[in-house]
Design a protein around this motif. Sequence first.
Motif, PDB file in Angstrom:
ATOM      1  N   MET A   1      29.773  -2.814  68.889  1.00  0.00           N
ATOM      2  CA  MET A   1      30.385  -1.601  69.387  1.00  0.00           C
ATOM      3  C   MET A   1      31.640  -1.345  68.553  1.00  0.00           C
ATOM      4  O   MET A   1      32.469  -2.227  68.387  1.00  0.00           O
ATOM      5  N   ASP A   2      31.791  -0.118  68.038  1.00  0.00           N
ATOM      6  CA  ASP A   2      32.953   0.180  67.214  1.00  0.00           C
ATOM      7  C   ASP A   2      34.147   0.592  68.086  1.00  0.00           C
ATOM      8  O   ASP A   2      34.028   0.766  69.299  1.00  0.00           O
ATOM      9  N   LEU A   3      35.312   0.720  67.451  1.00  0.00           N
ATOM     10  CA  LEU A   3      36.522   1.038  68.203  1.00  0.00           C
ATOM     11  C   LEU A   3      36.444   2.381  68.915  1.00  0.00           C
ATOM     12  O   LEU A   3      36.955   2.519  70.028  1.00  0.00           O
ATOM     13  N   ASN A   4      35.820   3.363  68.302  1.00  0.00           N
ATOM     14  CA  ASN A   4      35.699   4.664  68.961  1.00  0.00           C
ATOM     15  C   ASN A   4      34.939   4.548  70.278  1.00  0.00           C
ATOM     16  O   ASN A   4      35.324   5.157  71.282  1.00  0.00           O
ATOM     17  N   GLU A   5      33.877   3.786  70.267  1.00  0.00           N
ATOM     18  CA  GLU A   5      33.091   3.575  71.496  1.00  0.00           C
ATOM     19  C   GLU A   5      33.918   2.819  72.531  1.00  0.00           C
ATOM     20  O   GLU A   5      33.903   3.152  73.723  1.00  0.00           O
ATOM     21  N   ALA A   8      36.473   5.207  74.017  1.00  0.00           N
ATOM     22  CA  ALA A   8      35.820   6.159  74.922  1.00  0.00           C
ATOM     23  C   ALA A   8      35.485   5.499  76.257  1.00  0.00           C
ATOM     24  O   ALA A   8      35.742   6.077  77.326  1.00  0.00           O
ATOM     25  N   ARG A   9      34.935   4.310  76.207  1.00  0.00           N
ATOM     26  CA  ARG A   9      34.578   3.617  77.450  1.00  0.00           C
ATOM     27  C   ARG A   9      35.822   3.233  78.244  1.00  0.00           C
ATOM     28  O   ARG A   9      35.823   3.273  79.476  1.00  0.00           O
ATOM     29  N   HIS A  10      36.889   2.846  77.530  1.00  0.00           N
ATOM     30  CA  HIS A  10      38.135   2.498  78.197  1.00  0.00           C
ATOM     31  C   HIS A  10      38.702   3.724  78.924  1.00  0.00           C
ATOM     32  O   HIS A  10      39.107   3.626  80.091  1.00  0.00           O
ATOM     33  N   GLN A  11      38.723   4.867  78.268  1.00  0.00           N
ATOM     34  CA  GLN A  11      39.226   6.086  78.887  1.00  0.00           C
ATOM     35  C   GLN A  11      38.395   6.483  80.102  1.00  0.00           C
ATOM     36  O   GLN A  11      38.944   6.890  81.134  1.00  0.00           O
ATOM     37  N   THR A  12      37.085   6.348  80.002  1.00  0.00           N
ATOM     38  CA  THR A  12      36.213   6.659  81.135  1.00  0.00           C
ATOM     39  C   THR A  12      36.498   5.732  82.302  1.00  0.00           C
ATOM     40  O   THR A  12      36.567   6.168  83.456  1.00  0.00           O
ATOM     41  N   ALA A  13      36.684   4.446  82.016  1.00  0.00           N
ATOM     42  CA  ALA A  13      36.974   3.482  83.083  1.00  0.00           C
ATOM     43  C   ALA A  13      38.318   3.790  83.739  1.00  0.00           C
ATOM     44  O   ALA A  13      38.449   3.696  84.968  1.00  0.00           O
ATOM     45  N   LEU A  14      39.331   4.178  82.946  1.00  0.00           N
ATOM     46  CA  LEU A  14      40.624   4.544  83.529  1.00  0.00           C
ATOM     47  C   LEU A  14      40.474   5.759  84.440  1.00  0.00           C
ATOM     48  O   LEU A  14      41.047   5.808  85.538  1.00  0.00           O
ATOM     49  N   ALA A  37      39.962  -2.911  77.239  1.00  0.00           N
ATOM     50  CA  ALA A  37      41.293  -3.071  76.653  1.00  0.00           C
ATOM     51  C   ALA A  37      41.382  -4.391  75.881  1.00  0.00           C
ATOM     52  O   ALA A  37      41.941  -4.451  74.783  1.00  0.00           O
ATOM     53  N   GLU A  38      40.803  -5.437  76.454  1.00  0.00           N
ATOM     54  CA  GLU A  38      40.796  -6.737  75.784  1.00  0.00           C
ATOM     55  C   GLU A  38      39.993  -6.676  74.489  1.00  0.00           C
ATOM     56  O   GLU A  38      40.415  -7.205  73.465  1.00  0.00           O
ATOM     57  N   ARG A  39      38.851  -6.025  74.534  1.00  0.00           N
ATOM     58  CA  ARG A  39      38.021  -5.913  73.323  1.00  0.00           C
ATOM     59  C   ARG A  39      38.757  -5.116  72.241  1.00  0.00           C
ATOM     60  O   ARG A  39      38.698  -5.449  71.068  1.00  0.00           O
ATOM     61  N   ILE A  40      39.458  -4.043  72.647  1.00  0.00           N
ATOM     62  CA  ILE A  40      40.224  -3.244  71.685  1.00  0.00           C
ATOM     63  C   ILE A  40      41.332  -4.099  71.091  1.00  0.00           C
ATOM     64  O   ILE A  40      41.553  -4.091  69.875  1.00  0.00           O
ATOM     65  N   GLU A  41      42.012  -4.833  71.945  1.00  0.00           N
ATOM     66  CA  GLU A  41      43.116  -5.678  71.493  1.00  0.00           C
ATOM     67  C   GLU A  41      42.650  -6.711  70.475  1.00  0.00           C
ATOM     68  O   GLU A  41      43.334  -6.992  69.499  1.00  0.00           O
ATOM     69  N   HIS A  42      41.455  -7.258  70.680  1.00  0.00           N
ATOM     70  CA  HIS A  42      40.940  -8.272  69.761  1.00  0.00           C
ATOM     71  C   HIS A  42      40.330  -7.667  68.505  1.00  0.00           C
ATOM     72  O   HIS A  42      40.313  -8.314  67.463  1.00  0.00           O
ATOM     73  N   ASP A  48      43.205  -3.791  59.843  1.00  0.00           N
ATOM     74  CA  ASP A  48      44.225  -3.813  58.792  1.00  0.00           C
ATOM     75  C   ASP A  48      45.026  -5.112  58.735  1.00  0.00           C
ATOM     76  O   ASP A  48      45.969  -5.214  57.962  1.00  0.00           O
ATOM     77  N   GLY A  49      44.672  -6.073  59.562  1.00  0.00           N
ATOM     78  CA  GLY A  49      45.349  -7.362  59.540  1.00  0.00           C
ATOM     79  C   GLY A  49      46.659  -7.384  60.298  1.00  0.00           C
ATOM     80  O   GLY A  49      47.331  -8.409  60.341  1.00  0.00           O
ATOM     81  N   THR A  50      47.064  -6.272  60.905  1.00  0.00           N
ATOM     82  CA  THR A  50      48.322  -6.208  61.642  1.00  0.00           C
ATOM     83  C   THR A  50      48.067  -6.520  63.107  1.00  0.00           C
ATOM     84  O   THR A  50      47.311  -5.815  63.760  1.00  0.00           O
ATOM     85  N   PRO A  51      48.669  -7.580  63.619  1.00  0.00           N
ATOM     86  CA  PRO A  51      48.459  -7.886  65.039  1.00  0.00           C
ATOM     87  C   PRO A  51      49.100  -6.816  65.923  1.00  0.00           C
ATOM     88  O   PRO A  51      50.162  -6.289  65.617  1.00  0.00           O
ATOM     89  N   ARG A  52      48.436  -6.481  66.998  1.00  0.00           N
ATOM     90  CA  ARG A  52      48.938  -5.500  67.945  1.00  0.00           C
ATOM     91  C   ARG A  52      49.495  -6.238  69.160  1.00  0.00           C
ATOM     92  O   ARG A  52      48.991  -7.282  69.543  1.00  0.00           O
ATOM     93  N   ILE A  53      50.511  -5.677  69.756  1.00  0.00           N
ATOM     94  CA  ILE A  53      51.042  -6.225  71.003  1.00  0.00           C
ATOM     95  C   ILE A  53      50.750  -5.204  72.090  1.00  0.00           C
ATOM     96  O   ILE A  53      51.325  -4.121  72.106  1.00  0.00           O
TER      97      ILE A  53
END
Length: 65
Positions: A1-5, A8-14, A37-42, A48-53
């Motif tokens: 599943m790509d980030l766009n998907e 989209a699923r995260h927004q629907t769940a919210l 949210a966890e999947r997006i975070e990971h 781009d190699g930049t960790p997100r907080i």
Amino acid sequence: MDLNELFARHQTALFDMFNRASPDGRAWAEQCAGYYAERIEHSAPLLDGTPRIVDTSILKGIMHG
């Protein structure tokens, strides 16, 4: 599943966290939102190699009022 998907699923769940008729439905939507949210975070740092907080507890607090 790509980030766009995932986004989209995260927004629907919210959205469902507020609009489901039953408490069980809202609780399930919250679990789904947390999962996405966890999947997006990971997944995001792989782009781009930049960790997100990301603190999803803050978002949940905002959503619950």
